[in-house]
Each structure stands twice: as C-alpha cells, then as structure tokens.
Scaffold this motif. Structure first.
Motif, mmCIF file in Angstrom:
data_model
loop_
_atom_site.group_PDB
_atom_site.id
_atom_site.type_symbol
_atom_site.label_atom_id
_atom_site.label_comp_id
_atom_site.label_asym_id
_atom_site.label_seq_id
_atom_site.Cartn_x
_atom_site.Cartn_y
_atom_site.Cartn_z
ATOM 1 N N ASP A 131 42.661 -9.419 -1.536
ATOM 2 C CA ASP A 131 41.957 -9.520 -2.809
ATOM 3 C C ASP A 131 41.515 -10.974 -3.001
ATOM 4 O O ASP A 131 42.338 -11.870 -3.160
ATOM 5 C CB ASP A 131 42.913 -9.083 -3.921
ATOM 6 C CG ASP A 131 42.340 -9.248 -5.311
ATOM 7 O OD1 ASP A 131 41.242 -9.815 -5.456
ATOM 8 O OD2 ASP A 131 43.001 -8.820 -6.274
ATOM 9 N N ARG A 191 42.787 -13.106 -6.154
ATOM 10 C CA ARG A 191 44.169 -13.579 -6.061
ATOM 11 C C ARG A 191 44.332 -14.616 -4.951
ATOM 12 O O ARG A 191 45.135 -15.540 -5.067
ATOM 13 C CB ARG A 191 45.125 -12.412 -5.834
ATOM 14 C CG ARG A 191 45.369 -11.590 -7.076
ATOM 15 C CD ARG A 191 46.568 -10.687 -6.919
ATOM 16 N NE ARG A 191 46.935 -10.060 -8.177
ATOM 17 C CZ ARG A 191 47.977 -9.262 -8.337
ATOM 18 N NH1 ARG A 191 48.759 -8.995 -7.306
ATOM 19 N NH2 ARG A 191 48.243 -8.731 -9.503
ATOM 20 N N PHE A 211 54.288 -1.373 -6.729
ATOM 21 C CA PHE A 211 53.342 -2.486 -6.842
ATOM 22 C C PHE A 211 51.922 -1.991 -7.073
ATOM 23 O O PHE A 211 51.216 -2.462 -7.973
ATOM 24 C CB PHE A 211 53.410 -3.351 -5.574
ATOM 25 C CG PHE A 211 52.213 -4.228 -5.381
ATOM 26 C CD1 PHE A 211 52.048 -5.379 -6.158
ATOM 27 C CD2 PHE A 211 51.245 -3.909 -4.447
ATOM 28 C CE1 PHE A 211 50.934 -6.186 -5.989
ATOM 29 C CE2 PHE A 211 50.128 -4.705 -4.276
ATOM 30 C CZ PHE A 211 49.968 -5.850 -5.052
ATOM 31 N N ALA A 236 51.202 -0.576 -10.512
ATOM 32 C CA ALA A 236 51.106 -1.611 -11.541
ATOM 33 C C ALA A 236 49.863 -2.486 -11.392
ATOM 34 O O ALA A 236 49.214 -2.833 -12.386
ATOM 35 C CB ALA A 236 52.354 -2.492 -11.509
ATOM 36 N N ASP A 237 49.480 -2.824 -10.152
ATOM 37 C CA ASP A 237 48.444 -3.841 -9.939
ATOM 38 C C ASP A 237 47.119 -3.309 -9.397
ATOM 39 O O ASP A 237 46.081 -3.955 -9.590
ATOM 40 C CB ASP A 237 48.970 -4.917 -8.977
ATOM 41 C CG ASP A 237 50.033 -5.791 -9.602
ATOM 42 O OD1 ASP A 237 50.864 -5.263 -10.376
ATOM 43 O OD2 ASP A 237 50.061 -7.003 -9.327
ATOM 44 N N TYR A 238 47.123 -2.201 -8.678
ATOM 45 C CA TYR A 238 45.886 -1.674 -8.088
ATOM 46 C C TYR A 238 45.802 -0.164 -8.302
ATOM 47 O O TYR A 238 45.591 0.618 -7.366
ATOM 48 C CB TYR A 238 45.831 -2.018 -6.588
ATOM 49 C CG TYR A 238 45.715 -3.499 -6.313
ATOM 50 C CD1 TYR A 238 44.468 -4.137 -6.286
ATOM 51 C CD2 TYR A 238 46.845 -4.281 -6.115
ATOM 52 C CE1 TYR A 238 44.360 -5.504 -6.048
ATOM 53 C CE2 TYR A 238 46.755 -5.646 -5.880
ATOM 54 C CZ TYR A 238 45.506 -6.250 -5.845
ATOM 55 O OH TYR A 238 45.409 -7.606 -5.613
ATOM 56 N N ARG A 239 45.971 0.188 -9.538
ATOM 57 C CA ARG A 239 46.025 1.597 -9.944
ATOM 58 C C ARG A 239 44.760 2.375 -9.523
ATOM 59 O O ARG A 239 44.851 3.457 -8.944
ATOM 60 C CB ARG A 239 46.205 1.654 -11.461
ATOM 61 C CG ARG A 239 46.374 3.043 -12.035
ATOM 62 C CD ARG A 239 46.478 2.987 -13.558
ATOM 63 N NE ARG A 239 46.739 4.291 -14.124
ATOM 64 C CZ ARG A 239 47.954 4.800 -14.269
ATOM 65 N NH1 ARG A 239 49.014 4.103 -13.898
ATOM 66 N NH2 ARG A 239 48.115 6.001 -14.790
ATOM 67 N N TYR A 270 44.085 -6.214 -1.246
ATOM 68 C CA TYR A 270 45.134 -6.516 -2.223
ATOM 69 C C TYR A 270 45.853 -7.796 -1.816
ATOM 70 O O TYR A 270 45.814 -8.215 -0.655
ATOM 71 C CB TYR A 270 46.148 -5.361 -2.309
ATOM 72 C CG TYR A 270 46.920 -5.143 -1.029
ATOM 73 C CD1 TYR A 270 48.166 -5.745 -0.810
ATOM 74 C CD2 TYR A 270 46.406 -4.331 -0.006
ATOM 75 C CE1 TYR A 270 48.867 -5.564 0.370
ATOM 76 C CE2 TYR A 270 47.104 -4.139 1.177
ATOM 77 C CZ TYR A 270 48.326 -4.756 1.360
ATOM 78 O OH TYR A 270 49.007 -4.579 2.542
ATOM 79 N N GLU A 287 51.249 -11.084 -4.299
ATOM 80 C CA GLU A 287 51.955 -12.140 -5.035
ATOM 81 C C GLU A 287 50.993 -13.215 -5.524
ATOM 82 O O GLU A 287 49.928 -13.433 -4.947
ATOM 83 C CB GLU A 287 53.044 -12.760 -4.150
ATOM 84 C CG GLU A 287 52.550 -13.206 -2.803
ATOM 85 C CD GLU A 287 53.661 -13.348 -1.764
ATOM 86 O OE1 GLU A 287 54.731 -12.718 -1.906
ATOM 87 O OE2 GLU A 287 53.446 -14.107 -0.796
ATOM 88 N N THR A 288 51.389 -13.857 -6.613
ATOM 89 C CA THR A 288 50.644 -14.981 -7.176
ATOM 90 C C THR A 288 51.591 -16.174 -7.278
ATOM 91 O O THR A 288 52.812 -15.999 -7.287
ATOM 92 C CB THR A 288 50.104 -14.647 -8.582
ATOM 93 O OG1 THR A 288 51.233 -14.463 -9.471
ATOM 94 C CG2 THR A 288 49.248 -13.391 -8.559
ATOM 95 N N MET A 327 54.036 -15.731 -10.142
ATOM 96 C CA MET A 327 55.066 -14.732 -9.871
ATOM 97 C C MET A 327 56.148 -15.294 -8.954
ATOM 98 O O MET A 327 57.352 -15.094 -9.174
ATOM 99 C CB MET A 327 54.433 -13.502 -9.218
ATOM 100 C CG MET A 327 55.396 -12.347 -8.970
ATOM 101 S SD MET A 327 54.649 -11.091 -7.901
ATOM 102 C CE MET A 327 55.013 -11.778 -6.289
#
Length: 338
Positions: A64, A67, A206, A209-212, A269, A272-273, A276
């Motif tokens: 991604d 990110r 994951f 939550a993040d890439y629904r 995707y 992690e950031t 985070m």
C-alpha cells in the motif's frame, strides 16, 4: 505460536557478519515492503554500528503506497539510512542501486577503492533475486522457502562495486508477538513451523479492520462477519476447501487465504505503521518491566524462607556437633574408669 527462529546456520551467519563488518562500507538491507519494521533485524542494527544502510523496501508492487510513504518519511531525517521502495522485477529500480550506494559512500567507488556492500536481510525478502538482478546472471539460489542462502559469497558488480552476500538471519528471540505473526502471515517463517489456521486468523483480523473492502471484493462477500473464524469458514466454503459431508477444512481454508495474502491476490497492503510500532514497543517494554518486577518480588519473598532454612540447617549441625561431643566425652570417661 511456537517457532524455531534461530537454527544453527543462522548462529554461524551472525558470527560471520560480525567478523566482516569492519570491511564493509555500506549495508544493503532488503526489507519486505508489507512489513517495513517487522522485517528489520535489530541484531543487524547492532552489528553494523555506524555503517550506513540502504533499505530496499522490496515487493513494492504488493504494498500500500500510502502506508509505505509513512515509513519513508519516518526514516527521512536519519543521515545513516536511505530508504526506497523497490522491486527486483523493475529494471529501473535495479539500475538505481549503484547511484543510491554512491550517494551514501561518496568517498569510494573506484577500481582501487571499490564500494564494499553487504547484502543482508531476513529470510524470504528477495535477497537472492536482488543479487541475480544486479549481476545479470544467476549466482544465488532463489526459492519460495525461507533461508535458502546458507553461505557467504563475494561478488563483483563492477570494478568499483563489490557485493558480499550473507545468509538470511533472524534474531534469537522475537519479543513482540505482533511482529512474529506478521512475519508468519507474509511468509518469512517456514510453513512447517507455524499453525496455518492460527496465523490465518491473525491475518484476517488485520484485513477485516484495515482492508475490509479488498477482502469483500476478493471473495465476493455480501457481508463481512466481525469474527475472523466465521470469515475463514466462508472463504473455505467458497473456495472448495471442504471435507466429506460438506464440512469446511479450516486448514485448507487457511492455506487458500494465506496464499492470496502472500501473492497479493487480495490487493496491496502494509501491515504496520510507525505509530503502531511505537505503541507495540512501549507495551513490550512495559510487559518486560512487569515481568522483571515480579521476578524480583519472588526473590525478595524467598529470602526469609531461605534464611529460615539456613538457620535450621545451622541449628541441626550444632546439635549434631554437641551430640557427637557428648558421645566422645562419655567414651573418654569410660576409658579413664577402666
């Protein structure tokens, strides 16, 4: 999750890296762009000291970009780190490596003083593919299995640029459980060392939550359950991971999902950031401090018990000595009477 992270050849690799680091001008660290922090080796950071590092965020086509940019910004102010998104399949990226290396080591690069670069990285991030791409020929074995490279090689890219390859190494203990799972989800750990279903459920949590939307599109879902287990059952049902009687084979369903994650079939995707990771590191340090405090408390509580045991042993020894002395005296008196 129980994983043997540190097989014997990795311990040997650590010693080899330590020995040659004094001869290295720059470290080229290949990272997985989907896990920019978890695919770093903190042990390598310690071993390289002040040696600059070029971080190649490989598999950029699977990552991604939004990110990924957060990580590039995060490292931008560190003068010893230069980071770039990268793909071993992109000839333009491969061609830029010499330029990036020269930027970090401007005082070397001639035939008399070639740049000596060490290629390093954890297993399965693309080190061998990078070497083959740089040299334009197959000199390193490439495989989907982690830890394919198990010995050191020294190779000449040009008269002014040399490569020192090293085996992929993991550090002895991964203290952050989140990082260990992310490594497993992306395939850095041998599949024989993990529980497929366990890892798949972490990966699904994951993505939910993040890439629904990407998850819904990939598996053509009308709705997305909140529970990863329920989602994995639906994926297994839709993709034919069934046992006799129509029951979903959860292991096969996990294989299907993890394969899609690793090949990019679900979409790009990044797991992690920087923000985070900072939070996770703080929680790990707090857990370590709590564990150490509990250990010290147990030791302190055990002191009186140990002291009591020591006192009792001392008293027993004194009694035994007194009894022995009494017996000796009685024997001596008896001898005198006789």
């Amino acid at each position: 999750m129980s994983v043997q992270w540190y097989p014997g050849h990795m311990n040997k690799a650590r010693r080899e890296i330590e020995e040659v680091m004094t001869q290295v001008d720059i470290v080229i660290e290949v990272l997985d762009a989907r896990i920019p922090d978890s695919s770093q080796n903190p042990m390598l950071n310690t071993l390289r000291g002040e040696v600059p590092v070029l971080r190649l965020l490989n598999k950029k086509d699977l990552a991604d970009k939004v990110r990924l940019d957060l990580w590039l910004e995060h490292w931008r102010d560190n003068e010893s780190i230069l980071a770039h998104p990268f793909s071993t399949l992109d000839k333009l990226d491969v061609a830029k490596i010499s330029q990036w290396v020269s930027q970090m080591v401007p005082h070397r690069g001639s035939a008399e003083k070639p740049i000596r670069a060490m290629i390093a990285g954890i297993p399965n991030v693309g080190k061998s593919s990078l070497m083959n791409a740089l040299l334009g020929r197959r000199v390193a074995k490439v495989g989907d299995e982690p830890a394919v490279t198990k010995s050191q090689q020294k190779l000449k890219v040009t008269n002014g640029f040399q490569l020192l390859d090293t085996p992929g190494i993991l550090w002895p203990k991964i203290e952050n459980p989140g990082a260990s799972y992310r490594l497993a989800v992306t395939g850095a750990v041998r599949d024989t060392a993990i529980d497929y279903e366990d890892v798949a459920l972490v990966g699904l949590k994951f993505f939910i939550a993040d890439y629904r939307d990407a998850l819904i599109a990939r598996y053509k879902l009308k709705e997305l359950a909140a529970d990863p287990y329920d989602v994995l059952k639906v994926i297994g049902s839709k993709r034919g991971a069934l046992r006799s009687g129509g029951k979903v084979d959860m292991h096969k369903a996990a294989e299907v999902f993890l394969n899609d994650v690793r090949t990019g079939a679900i979409g790009p995707y990044v797991m992690e950031t920087p923000e985070m990771i900072a939070l996770e590191e703080r929680l790990v340090e707090e857990a370590k401090a709590k564990k150490e405090a509990a250990r010290l408390a147990r030791l302190a509580a055990a002191v009186p018990q140990r002291q009591q045991a020591s006192n009792l042993a001392y008293r027993n020894s004194q009694v035994q000595s007194a009894d022995q002395a009494s017996v000796t005296n009685q024997n001596e008196n008896l001898d005198e009477k006789q």
